[in-house]
Motif scaffolding. Sequence first.
Motif, PDB file in Angstrom:
ATOM      1  N   GLN A  16      24.840   3.176   7.766  1.00  0.00           N
ATOM      2  CA  GLN A  16      23.457   3.477   7.416  1.00  0.00           C
ATOM      3  C   GLN A  16      22.569   2.973   8.553  1.00  0.00           C
ATOM      4  O   GLN A  16      22.286   1.786   8.639  1.00  0.00           O
ATOM      5  N   VAL A  18      19.397   2.177  10.734  1.00  0.00           N
ATOM      6  CA  VAL A  18      18.032   1.754  10.449  1.00  0.00           C
ATOM      7  C   VAL A  18      17.129   2.060  11.639  1.00  0.00           C
ATOM      8  O   VAL A  18      15.978   2.454  11.476  1.00  0.00           O
ATOM      9  N   TYR A  19      17.656   1.885  12.848  1.00  0.00           N
ATOM     10  CA  TYR A  19      16.885   2.114  14.066  1.00  0.00           C
ATOM     11  C   TYR A  19      17.860   2.361  15.202  1.00  0.00           C
ATOM     12  O   TYR A  19      18.960   1.816  15.224  1.00  0.00           O
ATOM     13  N   LEU A  28      22.775  -1.144   8.505  1.00  0.00           N
ATOM     14  CA  LEU A  28      23.058  -2.051   7.404  1.00  0.00           C
ATOM     15  C   LEU A  28      24.465  -2.621   7.524  1.00  0.00           C
ATOM     16  O   LEU A  28      25.421  -1.894   7.817  1.00  0.00           O
ATOM     17  N   VAL A  38      20.778  -6.450   8.008  1.00  0.00           N
ATOM     18  CA  VAL A  38      20.935  -5.500   9.109  1.00  0.00           C
ATOM     19  C   VAL A  38      21.636  -6.170  10.287  1.00  0.00           C
ATOM     20  O   VAL A  38      21.420  -7.352  10.559  1.00  0.00           O
ATOM     21  N   ILE A  67      13.025  -5.336  14.139  1.00  0.00           N
ATOM     22  CA  ILE A  67      13.872  -5.133  12.964  1.00  0.00           C
ATOM     23  C   ILE A  67      13.632  -6.246  11.952  1.00  0.00           C
ATOM     24  O   ILE A  67      13.605  -6.016  10.739  1.00  0.00           O
TER      25      ILE A  67
END
Length: 137
Positions: A16, A18-19, A28, A38, A67
């Motif tokens: 997954q 996130v950035y 994740l 994260v 983050i």
Amino acid sequence: MDCLFCAVVAGDVEVQRVYEDDAVLAFLDHRPLFPGHVLVIPRRHVETLTDLAAEEVGPYFRQVQRITVAVERGMDARGSFVAENNRVSQSVPHLHVHVVPRNPRDGLRGFFWPRGRYADAAEAAATAARVRDALPE
């Protein structure tokens, strides 16, 4: 080279995300301490923080900082735990920083290892000198 995080970067392992940008990927953790935990990794394979090129440190940690803000805001957390291991307890030999959302009384207690004290001020001063003398130029 058989590196799980390099496989993540290559898209061979689903996570997954996130950035991501040209240098950094954040996703994740599949075994989070808390939801929203994260991992932030450099796309380029380096095993430890000490292996990261000096010119990459600032840009990498700017993204870790971003983050961290996102994790705290996104998870309505009061704070965060930001950590990185070099070799010992490093589950994947690819530099990664954990960003974990924290709240009071969340069950995570301080550091995960026993803490001690220096015998006296002289021992503390000698220890500081050893570290100071080992600083690279």
